[in-house]
Scaffold this motif. Structure first.
Motif, PDB file in Angstrom:
ATOM      1  N   SER A  35       0.852  -1.258  -0.102  1.00 45.39           N
ATOM      2  CA  SER A  35       0.020  -0.034  -0.154  1.00 45.39           C
ATOM      3  C   SER A  35       0.760   1.277  -0.009  1.00 45.39           C
ATOM      4  O   SER A  35       0.793   2.219  -0.911  1.00 45.39           O
ATOM      5  N   THR A  53       3.797   0.574  -5.328  1.00 45.68           N
ATOM      6  CA  THR A  53       2.833   0.981  -4.389  1.00 45.68           C
ATOM      7  C   THR A  53       1.267   1.466  -4.847  1.00 45.68           C
ATOM      8  O   THR A  53       1.225   1.479  -6.131  1.00 45.68           O
ATOM      9  N   SER A  54       0.368   1.425  -3.996  1.00 44.20           N
ATOM     10  CA  SER A  54      -0.949   1.898  -4.272  1.00 44.20           C
ATOM     11  C   SER A  54      -1.033   3.410  -4.552  1.00 44.20           C
ATOM     12  O   SER A  54      -0.139   4.068  -4.237  1.00 44.20           O
ATOM     13  N   PHE A  55      -2.313   3.759  -4.683  1.00 46.84           N
ATOM     14  CA  PHE A  55      -2.631   5.128  -4.808  1.00 46.84           C
ATOM     15  C   PHE A  55      -2.230   5.977  -3.398  1.00 46.84           C
ATOM     16  O   PHE A  55      -2.220   7.147  -3.310  1.00 46.84           O
ATOM     17  N   GLN A  57       0.167   5.595  -1.750  1.00 44.69           N
ATOM     18  CA  GLN A  57       1.667   6.308  -1.476  1.00 44.69           C
ATOM     19  C   GLN A  57       1.711   7.947  -1.836  1.00 44.69           C
ATOM     20  O   GLN A  57       2.304   8.551  -1.288  1.00 44.69           O
ATOM     21  N   HIS A  58       0.556   8.488  -2.596  1.00 43.07           N
ATOM     22  CA  HIS A  58       0.562   9.966  -2.871  1.00 43.07           C
ATOM     23  C   HIS A  58      -0.264  10.635  -1.752  1.00 43.07           C
ATOM     24  O   HIS A  58      -0.342  11.894  -2.275  1.00 43.07           O
ATOM     25  N   HIS A  66      -0.795   7.585   6.739  1.00 38.73           N
ATOM     26  CA  HIS A  66      -1.258   6.271   6.123  1.00 38.73           C
ATOM     27  C   HIS A  66      -2.100   5.284   7.207  1.00 38.73           C
ATOM     28  O   HIS A  66      -2.978   4.771   6.619  1.00 38.73           O
ATOM     29  N   ALA A  76      -7.462  -0.163  -2.296  1.00 37.36           N
ATOM     30  CA  ALA A  76      -5.997   0.156  -2.630  1.00 37.36           C
ATOM     31  C   ALA A  76      -5.435  -1.492  -2.905  1.00 37.36           C
ATOM     32  O   ALA A  76      -4.768  -1.514  -4.284  1.00 37.36           O
ATOM     33  N   SER A  79      -7.046  -3.094  -6.109  1.00 40.62           N
ATOM     34  CA  SER A  79      -6.745  -2.296  -7.287  1.00 40.62           C
ATOM     35  C   SER A  79      -5.529  -2.683  -8.175  1.00 40.62           C
ATOM     36  O   SER A  79      -5.234  -2.520  -9.338  1.00 40.62           O
TER      37      SER A  79
END
Length: 374
Positions: A35, A53-55, A57-58, A66, A76, A79
């Motif tokens: 994630s 990483t997943s979204f 991360q942003h 997190h 996450a 996806s």
């Protein structure tokens, strides 16, 4: 064989992340899906890995936010596109097992525990600083997460538990049988020492469920020297209750920790761990372990041989265990021999065996379906 490794999050180094390290050693070409990844919190060696990483991360202020993205973790992991892999190995204590794989893919889940906050909510939160309003707001979210977790649990082809107590949880919450493979411990890194110094040692994240307060208060009462390794959100509180015999060392290197274990009078594990790698490392150093008699300690410790178990999470019970340990003669070579049962080589051999069995079974099923369709 195309392999992918999936892990909840790479934001701190602990026992679960050590498992991922060894899995990556076994499959060095495998990408690691997670994630979030915080490079500065992980060993430098991770920077050479293919980490995807997943979204999440942003998210801004990643290290702080997190954990507050709890409702987004199922999405996450779902996806991730894993259709190109023959084998997916998830390392999960919460969400990683929820990835969606295709029928041709074998998904083996190494389970550190079913999600604590979802299935063991009351015990998980009892020492957390969450007010009544926070608990009320959490309940609907945790209810939905439990529903998702039940569905996600059905996606696994084969479960591996890291201890007996985790296998019992999997059977209870998911109604699934599983193998037990203890986490890997690199016992070759640890050398016993005949020379013991007058101090006890505890090394852990400063989280409420670790119960470091018990170790500190017991050593306060008995006036025994205690060295505390680690850091975390409870640090201010733990420093406040510590007496003059307690010394905080912060984070230390792996080499320093080995030396501390080798020369300690004993290693204290006052919390209930799902497994607990550090006590095995202590035994590999010839250091006896004083542990709460629950969870992984029941798999790793032999009372009176590798250490002393105490039955209640209270200062009184821990004090009695420390005094009892001081009157026992522990054989450092016996302790080390016992620790070698949990060596990395044993872990790797068992994991390869399970993968071979599951891939063969899957191939047989797929071949049978093809014949029926001809």
């Amino acid at each position: 064989m195309r392999v992918a490794i999936v892990h909840d999050y790479l934001a701190q180094m602990g026992g679960a992340e050590k498992v991922v390290e060894v899995l990556h050693e076994m499959f060095p070409e495998a990408p690691v899906y997670t994630s979030v990844y915080v490079p500065e919190a992980m060993p430098a060696s991770f920077k050479s890995w293919d980490i995807r990483t997943s979204f999440l991360q942003h998210l801004p202020a990643l290290k702080k936010t997190h954990r507050f993205a709890l409702p987004l973790y199922p999405l996450a992991f779902e996806s991730f596109d894993l259709r190109d892999y023959d084998l997916v190995i998830s390392s999960s204590s919460a969400f990683a097992k929820g990835v969606i794989t295709q029928p041709h893919t074998v998904h083996i889940c190494y389970t550190h525990t079913p999600m604590r906050f979802g299935w063991m909510t009351h015990s998980y939160l009892e020492r957390e600083e969450i007010g009544r309003l926070g608990r009320i707001l959490l309940e609907p979210l945790l209810y939905r997460l439990r529903l998702w977790d039940v569905v996600a649990a059905l996606r696994i082809d084969r479960y591996i538990a890291n201890s007996t107590v985790v296998a019992q949880r999997i059977a209870h919450f998911y109604r699934r049988e599983c193998d037990i493979v203890y986490p890997p411990v690199d016992t070759s890194r640890f050398k016993p020492s005949e020379h013991k110094e007058d101090y006890y040692l505890v090394a852990a994240r400063f989280a409420p469920y670790k119960r470091l307060d018990l170790a500190i208060e017991a050593c306060n009462r008995l006036k025994r020297p205690l060295k505390v390794v680690g850091s975390g959100r409870q640090e201010a509180y733990l420093r406040r209750i510590a007496g003059p015999t307690v010394e905080f060392l912060g984070r230390v290197s792996d080499a320093e920790l080995v030396q501390l274990m080798a020369h300690a009078r004993g290693y204290i594990m006052p919390g209930q761990e799902d497994f607990g790698i550090s006590p095995v490392e202590a035994n590999a150093c010839g250091c006896p372990v004083i542990a709460y008699a629950a969870g992984g300690a029941l798999d790793t410790q032999v009372d009176g041989v590798t250490g002393v178990l105490f039955s209640e999470q209270s200062v009184e019970s821990l004090c009695e265990a420390l005094c009892r340990a001081e009157n026992l003669a522990f054989d450092i070579h016996v302790m080390r021999q016992h620790a070698q049962r949990f060596d990395t080589s044993v872990f790797k051999e068992r994991i390869r065996q399970i993968i071979g069995e599951e891939m063969a079974k899957h191939h047989k099923v797929v071949s049978g379906e093809r014949r029926q369709n001809v």
